[in-house]
Design a protein around this motif. Structure first.
Motif, PDB file in Angstrom:
ATOM      1  N   ALA A 112       9.519  -7.642  -0.121  1.00  0.00           N
ATOM      2  CA  ALA A 112       9.666  -6.320  -0.845  1.00  0.00           C
ATOM      3  C   ALA A 112       8.512  -6.000  -1.878  1.00  0.00           C
ATOM      4  N   LEU A 113       7.935  -6.975  -2.462  1.00  0.00           N
ATOM      5  CA  LEU A 113       6.857  -6.998  -3.385  1.00  0.00           C
ATOM      6  C   LEU A 113       5.652  -6.452  -2.648  1.00  0.00           C
ATOM      7  N   LYS A 114       5.453  -7.350  -1.350  1.00  0.00           N
ATOM      8  CA  LYS A 114       4.203  -6.927  -0.662  1.00  0.00           C
ATOM      9  C   LYS A 114       4.254  -5.483  -0.106  1.00  0.00           C
ATOM     10  N   ALA A 115       5.486  -4.873   0.119  1.00  0.00           N
ATOM     11  CA  ALA A 115       5.445  -3.741   0.451  1.00  0.00           C
ATOM     12  C   ALA A 115       4.890  -2.672  -0.561  1.00  0.00           C
ATOM     13  N   VAL A 116       4.867  -2.921  -1.798  1.00  0.00           N
ATOM     14  CA  VAL A 116       4.414  -2.291  -2.724  1.00  0.00           C
ATOM     15  C   VAL A 116       2.692  -2.620  -2.996  1.00  0.00           C
ATOM     16  N   ASP A 117       2.592  -3.790  -3.179  1.00  0.00           N
ATOM     17  CA  ASP A 117       1.285  -4.278  -3.324  1.00  0.00           C
ATOM     18  C   ASP A 117       1.171  -5.747  -2.984  1.00  0.00           C
ATOM     19  N   LEU A 118       0.266  -6.143  -2.104  1.00  0.00           N
ATOM     20  CA  LEU A 118       0.322  -7.449  -1.790  1.00  0.00           C
ATOM     21  C   LEU A 118       0.026  -8.557  -2.785  1.00  0.00           C
ATOM     22  N   ASP A 119      -0.919  -8.175  -3.876  1.00  0.00           N
ATOM     23  CA  ASP A 119      -1.193  -8.996  -4.892  1.00  0.00           C
ATOM     24  C   ASP A 119      -0.053  -9.345  -5.856  1.00  0.00           C
TER      25      ASP A 119
END
Length: 611
Positions: A112-119
């Motif tokens: 889910a975090l990757k969908a916002v920002d890979l970092d």
């Protein structure tokens, strides 16, 4: 150091971001998705928090989840084994979900975090806090106290349902716990279910219903349902509850104890339901008072911090304050699971990373809880124009004057100003306002504006400088989490005939100079308004007092029943057009219902699932 906190996957998902210990932003996901108590990963709230901090994922040092999923899975599994074979069917149905959401939750969060920002999703960034430690951190670290006892109470976290911690500077350590299945929050939720309201959303309705009843069942509850010791520790009699093994709160034995099956949702409320509400409220207050008295005596501390869903019981909070065992009380305004996101971020910064804490005596760090999105004037005009709104733009003085005129004329006013509130209460950022002197306003707002149960009370906003002149309270209550009585000189004694009326019929009897915010027991859920945290709202109240002699306004959340509090100007306009709100102020834009295109009217009464 920039830390992002997240709560998700149960109810009231949220995100919060903290820079060097200062709270920058926080918001619940429901405000963006328009799904009440949204439990989904808070993607929109995370994006908002990053934008508010002016940061990208690469600049975030840590992302902290508010609880430890594997410990929760362990509790679910051990509970089943302890009660097996009872409840096998519910266990069989839940097991695939538990495996997916609990055991592999780290992977779900990372995806889910990757969908916002890979970092954001880098493995070394992701930390976990424990549920009740997150609650405790959310209460202590923003509090105005260098030292305090911290009491957290809710349904259940991983295993803990009640915890006690000591806070001292940056140090916070839990030293007492009560574990599942013994839970004050679940007892209250069981009575919420039994009286026909939704668990995890209807508890505040039970609290509002309680003053209409008498605590006739309190002794029965203390004899049969809960064993409370002198120090407030307790155990529940699990023979009456099914929440360990089934998908409902109470069982047939519970029905037999109280002489009837559970009330169906929307079924007529009778005196028995009111007496049940009064009884569980009285039992809750007894437990909380025993706990706080014992903790004050044991620790010698003068300051108390509260969090967890039970800390939203503002009637109990008011009684703790008046009890005087602690000199000062701070309640986290987002005391439920949403606040766990903030607590997780603060716990990581101060506890896990051992960073220093800076306290301003007498002033908490929540910034009035105005931590959500705001909109500048140009954007407001653009957004209102996009939905066909007709509006006039006024300067600050004219805006205040026009709003006061609408209030004095008895109109319901939508008030969308500044940053949105974090937590379940509207505090003058996303509020519906009214004249508290009106004997008909309470009923009109409930039935025609909010489309909700007629028994529900409204809260007063009052100038901080005037609170002691109108209420039996002389301290800050900026978050609407303390209940106090209206001062006797503003009250009217009810006649014997009026006292004898059926509970809800008492609503139509004026009980004070501000009847629309005076509950049937002469109490009110007070919000003090402060010039430093909300200058425009403070100015409105000041001008209303100059016009009427009354420094109080009705303040209820800007939404209808079942709808999350409005967030954007478009949300505000839709609610305005779908209810009997007659006047709307969004920034410096003023909208009057009779000037809008009738074709834009909406049927909001049936637009949302009932809560």
């Amino acid at each position: 150091m920039l830390i992002l906190g997240i709560s998700a996957f149960y109810h009231d998902s949220a995100a919060a971001i903290v820079r060097d210990g200062e709270i920058v932003a926080a918001a619940q996901e429901e405000r963006f998705t328009r799904v009440k108590h949204d439990s989904a990963f808070p993607e929109n709230a995370v994006r908002y928090c990053l934008a508010a901090a002016g940061a990208t994922g690469s600049e975030v040092d840590h992302v902290v989840f508010y609880e430890k999923p594997f410990l929760k899975f362990e509790r679910l599994l051990e509970t089943y084994l302890a009660f097996a074979p009872k409840g096998f069917e519910s266990f069989r149905k839940a097991m695939p979900l538990w495996i997916g959401e609990k055991i592999f939750q780290r992977d779900i969060i990372a995806k889910a975090l990757k969908a916002v920002d890979l970092d954001l999703a880098k493995d070394e960034k992701l930390l976990f806090s424990e549920h009740h430690f997150s609650h405790a951190a959310s209460a202590f670290y923003p509090s105005p106290f260098e030292r305090a006892v911290v009491l957290t109470m809710d349904g259940v976290g991983e295993w803990t349902t009640t915890s006690v911690a000591r806070g001292d500077g940056s140090n916070l350590s839990i030293f007492k716990e009560i574990h599942f299945p013994h839970s004050l929050g679940l007892l209250y939720s069981a009575l919420t279910y039994y009286t026909g309201f939704k668990v995890n959303s209807g508890e505040y309705k039970v609290m509002g219903l309680a003053p209409y009843g008498e605590p006739k069942f309190a002794k029965l509850m203390l004899d049969e349902l809960i064993d409370v010791k002198a120090d407030g520790s307790f155990r529940l009699n699990l023979d009456y509850f099914d929440y360990c093994t089934a998908l409902k709160m109470t069982n047939d034995r519970f029905d037999e104890l109280f002489g009837a099956p559970a009330r169906k949702p929307e079924e007529r409320l009778d005196q028995r339901h009111m007496d049940l509400a009064a009884s569980v409220q009285a039992v809750t207050e007894e437990v909380v008072l025993r706990l706080t008295r014992a903790l004050a005596a044991e620790t010698g501390e003068k300051n108390l911090c509260l969090a967890g869903g039970v800390a939203l019981n503002c009637v109990a909070n008011g009684k703790v304050l008046r009890d005087g065992s602690f000199d000062n009380i701070f309640v986290q305004p987002a005391a439920g699971d949403a606040g766990g996101a903030l607590g997780a971020a603060l716990a990581a910064y101060h506890h896990q990373k051992q960073q220093p804490r800076h306290v301003t005596p007498g002033k908490d760090g929540m910034k009035g809880s105005y931590l959500g999105p705001s909109y500048d004037q140009a954007e407001i005009e653009k957004r209102l124009g996009s939905v066909g709104a007709e509006y006039a733009v006024l300067d600050d003085d004219a805006l205040i004057e026009a709003t006061v005129e609408a209030l004095v004329a008895g109109q319901a006013v939508g008030w969308h100003q500044g940053r949105m509130e974090f937590g379940p209460r509207a505090l003058g950022g996303r509020s519906i306002l009214g004249d508290p002197r009106s004997p008909t306003m309470q009923k009109a707002l409930n039935l025609k504006v909010k489309f909700r149960e007629s028994f529900r009370p409204f809260a007063p906003s009052v100038l901080r400088e005037r609170v002691a002149e109108w209420f039996e309270l002389d301290c800050d209550s900026p978050y609407m989490l303390l209940v106090a009585n209206v001062r006797p000189e503003h009250c009217r004694t009810m006649s014997a005939d009026e006292q004898a009326l059926f509970g809800i019929d008492k609503l139509n009897v004026p009980r004070s100079d501000i009847p629309a915010v005076t509950h049937v027991d002469y109490s009110a859920r007070v919000q003090t308004v402060h010039a430093d945290t909300n200058p425009r709202y403070h100015r409105l109240l000041t001008r209303f007092e100059a016009a009427t002699g009354c420094p109080v306004l009705i303040n209820t959340s800007f939404n209808v029943r079942g709808e999350p509090i409005v967030s954007t100007p478009e949300d505000a306009f839709r609610c305005f057009m779908g209810s009997d709100i007659e006047f709307l102020a969004v920034g410096n834009c003023v909208l009057r219902k009779n000037e809008q295109d009738p074709a834009l009217a909406l049927d909001y009464k049936n637009a949302f699932e009932l809560d």
